[in-house]
Design an enzyme around this catalytic site. Structure first.
Site, mmCIF file in Angstrom:
data_model
loop_
_atom_site.group_PDB
_atom_site.id
_atom_site.type_symbol
_atom_site.label_atom_id
_atom_site.label_comp_id
_atom_site.label_asym_id
_atom_site.label_seq_id
_atom_site.Cartn_x
_atom_site.Cartn_y
_atom_site.Cartn_z
ATOM 1 N N GLU A 271 -4.160 27.826 0.327
ATOM 2 C CA GLU A 271 -3.690 26.451 0.487
ATOM 3 C C GLU A 271 -3.072 25.913 -0.805
ATOM 4 O O GLU A 271 -2.168 25.084 -0.783
ATOM 5 C CB GLU A 271 -4.849 25.556 0.950
ATOM 6 C CG GLU A 271 -4.413 24.465 1.895
ATOM 7 C CD GLU A 271 -5.586 23.817 2.637
ATOM 8 O OE1 GLU A 271 -6.556 23.404 1.978
ATOM 9 O OE2 GLU A 271 -5.514 23.722 3.873
ATOM 10 N N HIS A 292 -15.096 51.609 4.364
ATOM 11 C CA HIS A 292 -14.976 52.303 5.648
ATOM 12 C C HIS A 292 -14.071 51.547 6.614
ATOM 13 O O HIS A 292 -14.138 51.755 7.817
ATOM 14 C CB HIS A 292 -16.364 52.490 6.273
ATOM 15 C CG HIS A 292 -17.263 53.357 5.454
ATOM 16 N ND1 HIS A 292 -17.531 54.662 5.782
ATOM 17 C CD2 HIS A 292 -17.923 53.121 4.291
ATOM 18 C CE1 HIS A 292 -18.347 55.186 4.871
ATOM 19 N NE2 HIS A 292 -18.600 54.272 3.957
ATOM 20 N N LYS A 403 -1.177 18.797 12.773
ATOM 21 C CA LYS A 403 -2.135 17.693 12.999
ATOM 22 C C LYS A 403 -1.527 16.627 13.894
ATOM 23 O O LYS A 403 -2.176 16.109 14.801
ATOM 24 C CB LYS A 403 -2.543 17.067 11.655
ATOM 25 C CG LYS A 403 -3.555 17.870 10.877
ATOM 26 C CD LYS A 403 -4.062 17.051 9.686
ATOM 27 C CE LYS A 403 -4.834 17.938 8.725
ATOM 28 N NZ LYS A 403 -5.240 17.224 7.497
#
Lengths: 430, 430
Positions: A271, A292, A403
């Site tokens: 951010e 792994h 938003k």
């Protein structure tokens, strides 16, 4: 915090000692800028003053009335949850309260939690600077209702962290809730060492002053040269590597207690630095597990990565019992800690041998002081990177579009972004 | 599984309908190769036959003797843990057993677990094809010792999944343990739908046949055109985007039940495709949480990403209580599910509006059938990507160097890689 840059000097991408020396003069200039920002308490830079400005007694006092709760639910999203979760995950032992973070609005997960938890013995820690964060307030309303359904007086069990005004401040005033103030000039992702990140730590009884002292010791090392400051060394090195093609930064702590730290780092890095078409993508990993899973890619995939390996120098260990199992006698007599250390060093060397840059970060121990050093150090590293990359480190303009669209979709006003959602082009394969 | 490619058609990087059409003839050729591999049970390709070859009754019978345990500890690493964990995380409710995965060798985490768990009411599920995986066997020795210390007979509480020979097979024979066989030709990261991934599901009482049916329904859709197979559509599209610069694939499920699925996907994608200097880096994210963490970067950072948004079309919901809080009345009367759906669609549109490629994957519901579809679909997608990219999808040669180095460091033999560790170049800033 210890930062070892040895394994970025003979790799591709990589830097030479000359490149670092030249970069160091830019670090000096950036440090001046950062110091000015700190002195003037400018937005964002003010976060680096937290070791001096945070009032740990105030935080301890605010939560004093809650006596050893069984569970703590933090209602907050992004920076309002990640710092608290990171500190708690690092320090928690089975004796401490169970902690939960309502940092999402998944109804199934919330239903499952509220069906199983004993709300009577739970503290709710609700965190939103504005008091209008949709996810946080929706979750808080749901928790309030669940408490009412369970005949628990929510106002006896709630602590609020918010700004000087807004819904949560009004609510705290009306119900005489303990309330902590989000400090000015401290963006959410830089708030771990403030009221925002420390309320849960206070509820758990961790040593807040040791956390702050750890951070202060890292602050003391900020200086005009990357060779004198581990934080700046990390910020400058990752910047220089990104400039040379390391667009991904895989952060791989070798400690389960630091798994959440990788999430916190991912927000900080993404951010703060991801804007204007640039930025380094954080990838969250965990050692030794992800040897792994991700190591094949890190060692043999595109040369677009730096791997950051993080570990404590000391930890509580456990012996591996002796064994006569075929081919495994070498394990007996070793400890799990030695096995993990061998895997850490083997992975580091394995990457280096393949010419892949990697950086080692260590702290003495995953304790209050260590986590304080690490959080402060990475924040300062991020700010240094932002200065060198010339980005607006403390803003996040690209999240506003979504938003507004979401709000429009829910009937919270007229927003043209919501109309754009309906125009989605479809190419469905089913 | 539903795959929507609409939002990669007008983005940068992106593809045009023409590009997809041309790619489709290569998909047909690759599908022929995959079918041949399946018919001949070739290494790796054999995994796509699991819906037909797995014997769910055998798995159910093997765990029959364990009556409703309180806890299940799986001792395994990488593919030996991730499939089981993904299925369990998707399907578990608070009524089910608690599950733990010893997929690391962090002594502090293992100490904390063994100090708190009631071993008498625990089943230990130990998984290693070779029976020599250092981390797994070390952890298993530690668990055995802890059981002995707690006066619990380990051989009454252990189920083994392994190959036809080796330490674990010998142990199972000697102590008459229930034992499941790792199928031939199925690499660990492709083993979720085999004994390896289904033993925990059987212990939990999930409907194994419904999982397999979900997988089979996805298998039925494999065909010579990406327009007819969601799995191939996803594999071909991500390949085409990677060729055009999308070197990172951020997988973002909007469901906490699928958070582990992102980890499983990360291993599948990284270890299968990350080789020869190519491959797409998986980044693990979670919606809506990471809108407050990663979205800024995804929307405004470098154009080196595709975002994969995953969600169930249906889920158990919860209403948000009505509220008169300032500016939040629009939330009251909505549900958390509606809020989450609005955020999903807003994020998708927000990325598209910024010209950033994203792919929508949906399943009907996060249930047995849905998770079967998703796991099989992504495996087939990965294999398709591998064919198109001409990589050796089923090997992981780059991890061997580090394994030898670690073994040498622990005194398990002479390995030149261990000597290289000692030569590490240091540039320490402290």
């Amino acid at each position: 915090m210890y930062v070892d840059l040895g394994n970025i000097l003979e790799t591709t991408p990589g830097v030479t000692p000359d490149i670092l020396d030249r970069l160091d003069s830019r670090v000096a200039t950036a440090h001046d800028r950062i110091q000015t920002g700190m002195e003037n308490e400018e937005h964002g830079y003010a976060a680096l003053n937290l070791p001096e400005t945070v009032d740990t007694d105030e935080i301890k006092t605010a939560v004093d009335r809650f006596d050893d709760p069984e569970s703590i639910i933090t209602v907050g999203i992004g920076g309002s949850a990640l710092g608290a979760a990171t500190i708690d995950a690092a320090l928690s032992t089975p004796d401490h309260a169970d902690t939960y973070y309502l940092d999402n609005v998944d109804p199934e997960a919330i239903n499952a939690l509220l069906e199983t938890i004993d709300l009577e013995d739970t503290v709710v820690n609700v965190v939103s600077r504005s008091g209008t964060t949709a996810e946080t307030l929706a979750n808080f309303l749901v928790v309030q209702e669940a408490m009412a359904d369970a005949d628990v007086e929510w106002s006896d069990r709630t602590v609020v962290t918010t700004g000087d005004e807004g819904n949560l401040r009004d609510l705290a005033d009306a119900h005489d809730l303990p309330v902590l103030r989000v400090p000015d000039g401290v963006p959410g992702r830089f708030s771990a060492l403030s009221t925002v990140g420390l309320a849960v730590a206070a509820l758990q009884g961790y040593d807040l002053d040791a956390i702050v002292e750890g951070a202060a010791s890292e602050a003391d090392k900020l200086s005009g040269s990357l060779y004198d400051s581990p934080a700046y060394a990390y910020g400058a090195a990752t910047y220089a590597l990104a400039e040379r093609g390391a667009l991904t930064n895989a952060l791989m702590p070798y400690s389960e207690d630091l798994e959440y730290f990788a999430e916190w780092f991912a927000q900080l890095w993404a951010e703060s630095l991801g804007k204007d078409g640039v930025g380094q993508t954080p990838a969250r990993a965990l050692g030794a597990t992800d040897q792994h899973s991700q190591l094949q890619l890190y060692r043999a995939g595109p040369r677009d990565k730096v791997v950051t390996l993080v570990r404590p120098r000391n930890r509580r260990d456990r012996q591996i019992p002796e064994t006569d199992l075929d081919g495994l006698s070498y394990l007996g007599g070793s400890s799990l800690g030695e096995l993990l250390a061998a895997e850490f060093e083997a992975t580091e060397a394995s990457l280096a041998a393949a010419g892949r840059p990697n950086i080692r970060i260590e702290i003495d121990r995953v304790d209050e002081r260590g986590i304080g050093e690490l959080l402060y150090g990475m924040e300062a590293a991020c700010i240094m990177y932002g200065e060198l990359a010339n980005v607006s480190t403390f803003t996040q303009p690209a999240v506003e579009w979504g938003k507004r669209a979401a709000r429009g979709l829910l009937g919270g006003g007229e927003f043209e972004e919501a109309a754009a959602v309906a125009d989605k082009r479809e190419l469905l394969i089913e």
